[in-house]
Design an enzyme around this catalytic site. Structure first.
Site, PDB file in Angstrom:
ATOM      1  N   GLU A 226      -5.284 -10.117   6.578  1.00 48.70           N
ATOM      2  CA  GLU A 226      -5.795  -9.525   5.337  1.00 48.70           C
ATOM      3  C   GLU A 226      -6.637 -10.568   4.602  1.00 48.70           C
ATOM      4  OE1 GLU A 226      -2.924  -7.436   2.882  1.00 48.70           O
ATOM      5  OE2 GLU A 226      -4.233  -7.537   1.133  1.00 48.70           O
ATOM      6  N   ARG A 304       4.293  -7.394  -5.991  1.00 48.15           N
ATOM      7  CA  ARG A 304       4.952  -6.287  -5.300  1.00 48.15           C
ATOM      8  C   ARG A 304       6.465  -6.543  -5.195  1.00 48.15           C
ATOM      9  NH1 ARG A 304       3.683  -1.513  -2.618  1.00 48.15           N
ATOM     10  NH2 ARG A 304       1.430  -1.746  -2.742  1.00 48.15           N
ATOM     11  N   GLU A 707       3.650   0.467   6.468  1.00 52.15           N
ATOM     12  CA  GLU A 707       4.600  -0.597   6.141  1.00 52.15           C
ATOM     13  C   GLU A 707       6.039  -0.139   5.854  1.00 52.15           C
ATOM     14  OE1 GLU A 707       1.712  -1.704   2.976  1.00 52.15           O
ATOM     15  OE2 GLU A 707       2.405  -3.717   3.442  1.00 52.15           O
TER      16      GLU A 707
END
Ligand code: MTE
Ligand code: LUZ
Ligand code: MOS
Length: 761
Positions: A226, A304, A707
């Site tokens: 990423e 997160r 995910e």
């Protein structure tokens, strides 16, 4: 096999970066990296390397024409170290030669002298020294401090999870070559072509429109590409830019394991308060995130973690604090779940420990506190259209939790050294990038004059089946044979300003952008047909299975005919579109808002058998009821769930990353770092799709899946703990994850004599 490139994969015909036919004159790069975890470079001696066989050039930070800076969120990461090294594996020089081997041989002749500084590998130690990358982050709901007095039971403790190596099959790779006018083109194995483009432009000191990044597919990313494909692309680009030659850089497996960051290890303190019925009243948690030597994506990952600190439960009083701790390890990075799994492990540990104190099964607490419709998360969003309880209940109805528990109890009574364990693991994972602006995507669709279609989006195929999903979207809207549709490589010249393929959102974001583009093309085609057939606007015209229908009557007109006619009439047969997720927003200053488009959710049962004599175990089964919405492709979604679960099981059990106190990775190959294989995997993974679930926020009412199922794997830790408890009912275990067989064995027995006595009865 439903994915359209699978046959090609099996035959070994698919192209990955190292498979592209290299342009004439291609040179090969190898990276010289720091052998020490912390220190100042006293001298770098390249004399011998410079005259090595086949050598073309050696580049250091002094050769960078633009900025020596690749930090995405915070500018704290040099491409090539100038002065101070901060981890073993940090790139210092790029060595370019005629072949990969010659480049490595020259690289190994470089000598470095480093005056060493103290090494920190532990996030708590870094916290104590004040080495935080960003200030502490806090999410809170209700009033924790005042809530403790209303609790009948308060339990506190520490919970720790280790890192995880991505182990994508294709290692980090890039092939760069110069383009005219001082530009550069790069084939990069990246989840984010735009971030590669931005990084390369910055390093070379040129504008983004001079950098073209092309990504056909990845041999896996799992979050590891990423952000961390940037450096390698930038190094290949730098060498190519300087030498005006194509330059390829492909990391070897061992280099990739050593040099790149992994899932963040976390060490956390929790305190949980409950009433006597098991209702959770208060929860306080502090997360010490081991960020490694620079920010990378750590601050976003820590966000997160905070978002998912309460997993699938409603807790009225919460305080969650996150510390982003700088250490002398490679910068840790995105990994499937992006900090969410780490947080969920902690709340599950808190619940497990509370249940242990109360002498009840954790699943009683889990069930009692499961989110209900409209419940508020610590960040202010209230859960809508929750199917969490439906998933839980359907799982129970289908598999009868009480019955499984009874049979396990019988088994454990009948067996002295073999003990079975079970755990239930629910999941509730927010879908959207938590940085609201990233929730956008665009699509470019061409219908060629022969009726075939080419689609470009920012979505990167990395094995998750996105290309097939996108083909289905277009095939469905046009109602044509899916084989007429090709998904092109992602490319920054065709698709600009794209978010990476991440956050499980690529089907939603790119699919919805594609939907918009296809709709406008379909509208143009319908008016073209109306013109051809001289039909009024109030009479319905549509295409079904490549045939034009007027009202409900088929005509003789076929797909190819209408495309040809539209082309001859000079109708625009290309369309570009953008999609931005509506409704979402988040105020970072107060940590409140509505960050997620929706939630991915479900529940699982994990059963294991532990051999208490040897510490080894077998994962018997994982049973799941998951809310996939209205699935776009059942086989792909099931595959994603199974793969993620096995990856989660590995993280919790046998995948053990070990650094020594000098920051040296001791598990840098597959002989020391174990990952699940087919024998390790459960004999039985039962994935059940929750029925009658629709999700208007997802493409065609589907839900993201990439995910979230990894988190079900966390259940195996608690199933193992339960089996250990069955063997040693009086013992309290406090063990960090992963639960490797050796760790279990050492926990079950105080020493060798203890082990012998047990065996002999
Ligand atoms: N599946 C395969 N086979 N390979 C991968 O690299 N990456 C995972 C998941 N599934 C991955 C995968 C991660 S981390 C994410 S974020 C999603 O796929 C990204 O793709 P999606 O948005 O299309 O779900
Ligand atoms: N990447 C990111 C992610 O930049 N933001 C996110 O919220 C996210 N979530 C999951 C995986 N990658
Ligand atoms: Mo996935 S961690 O969002 O690349």
């Amino acid at each position: 096999m439903s994915r359209y490139d699978l046959i090609q994969h099996v035959r070994g015909e698919s192209y990955f970066v190292d498979d592209f036919i290299s342009p004439e004159g291609t040179l090969y790069a190898s990276i010289f990296f720091s052998p020490k975890a912390h220190g100042k470079i006293k001298s770098l001696n390249i004399d011998e390397a410079k005259i090595s066989n086949g050598i073309k050039a050696i580049f250091t930070s002094a050769d960078i024409p633009g900025e020596n800076q690749i930090g995405g969120i915070i500018p704290d990461e040099e491409l090539l170290v100038n002065d101070e090294v901060n981890y073993i594996g940090q790139p210092i020089a790029i060595v370019v030669a005629e072949t990969p081997l010659l480049a490595k041989q020259a690289r190994d002749k470089i000598k470095i002298d480093i005056s060493e500084l103290p090494v920190i590998t532990d996030p708590r130690e870094s916290f104590k020294k004040g080495n935080l990358i960003i200030p502490p982050q806090i999410f809170s709901l209700g009033d924790v401090d005042n809530a403790w007095k209303n609790c009948d039971l308060i339990v506190s403790g520490k919970a720790e999870t280790s890192g995880q190596e991505h182990l994508y099959l294709e290692t980090q790779s890039a092939l760069a070559f110069p383009t005219e006018g001082g530009g550069i083109k790069i084939y990069s194995s990246t989840q984010g072509p735009t971030v590669v483009q931005r990084t390369v432009a910055k390093v070379l000191g040129i504008s983004m429109n001079k950098v073209e990044v092309d990504t056909l597919r990845l041999g896996g990313g799992f979050g590891g590409k990423e952000d961390q494909a940037n450096a390698w692309a930038a190094m290949a680009a730098l060498a190519s830019f300087k030498l005006k030659k194509p330059v390829k850089l492909v990391l070897s497996r061992q280099e990739d394991i050593k040099l790149t960051g992994k899932r963040h290890p976390y060490s956390s303190d929790y305190k949980i308060g409950l009433d006597k019925n098991g209702k959770i009243i208060a929860y306080e948690v502090a997360f010490y995130q081991n960020a490694g030597a620079s920010a990378d994506l750590s601050p976003a990952i820590l966000d997160r973690t905070l978002f998912h600190s309460t997993n699938s439960y409603y807790i009225p009083n919460v305080k969650a604090t996150g510390y982003c701790c700088k250490t002398n390890l490679p910068p840790n990075t995105a990994f499937r779940g992006f900090g969410g799994p780490q947080a969920m492990f902690v709340i599950e540990t808190a619940i497990y420990k509370a249940a242990e104190k109360m002498g009840i099964d954790p699943l009683i607490i889990q069930e009692k506190n499961l989110l209900n419709e409209g419940d508020e998360f610590p960040y202010g969003q209230k859960i809508k259209n929750s199917n969490l309880r439906r998933c839980w209940n359907e799982l129970d109805e289908k598999y009868h939790l009480a019955r499984i528990k009874n049979s396990i109890e019988d088994y454990n009574k009948a067996n002295k050294f073999l003990k079975k364990g079970i755990a239930v693991m629910p999941v509730c994972f927010g879908i959207s990038f938590t940085n609201t602006f990233m929730n956008q995507a665009s699509a470019l669709v061409h219908i060629y004059s022969d009726g075939s279609i080419g689609i470009t989006t920012a979505a990167i195929e990395m094995g998750q089946g996105i290309n097939e999903k996108l083909r289905k979207v277009a095939a469905n809207i046009f109602s044509i044979d899916i084989n007429k549709i090709k998904i092109e490589a992602s490319n920054t010249t065709r698709i600009a300003n794209a978010s990476p393929t991440a956050a499980s959102s690529s089907a939603d974001l790119n699919g919805k952008a594609l939907e918009i583009a296809c709709h406008s093309l379909r509208d143009r085609l319908t008016s073209s047909i109306r013109q051809d057939l001289k039909i009024e606007n109030n009479i319905a015209v549509h295409i079904k299975d490549e045939i034009v229908y007027i009202i409900d009557k088929p005509t003789k007109l076929k797909w190819e005919d209408i495309i040809k006619s539209a082309f001859m009439k000079r109708v625009n047969l290309s369309s570009q579109s953008q999609y931005a997720t509506p409704e979402i927003s988040f105020n970072k200053k107060i940590s409140k808002g509505y960050p997620f488009a929706y939630y991915s959710m479900g529940t699982s049962i994990i059963e294991i058998t532990l051999d208490c004599l040897r510490g080894i175990y077998k994962i018997d089964s994982v049973k799941v009821v998951h809310d996939f919405g209205k699935t776009l492709d059942k086989i792909i979604d099931k595959g994603q769930a199974e793969g993620a679960i096995v990856q989660g099981l590995g993280w919790m059990t046998i995948e053990d990353i070990v650094y020594n106190d000098q920051g040296k990775l001791l598990t840098d190959s597959l002989s020391t770092y174990k990952i699940p294989d087919i024998n390790f995997s459960p004999d039985n993974i039962d994935i059940n799709f929750l029925e009658n679930s629709v999700n208007p926020m997802g493409i065609f009412n589907s839900k993201a899946i990439g995910e979230p199922p990894l988190i079900y794997g966390i259940g195996v830790y608690f199933a193992l703990m339960n089996a250990m408890k069955a063997f040693r009912p009086k013992k309290i275990f406090n063990i960090s994850a992963p639960l490797t067989p050796e760790k279990i064995l050492l926990s079950l027995y105080s020493n060798y004599t203890d082990h012998l006595t047990s065996i002999n009865g």
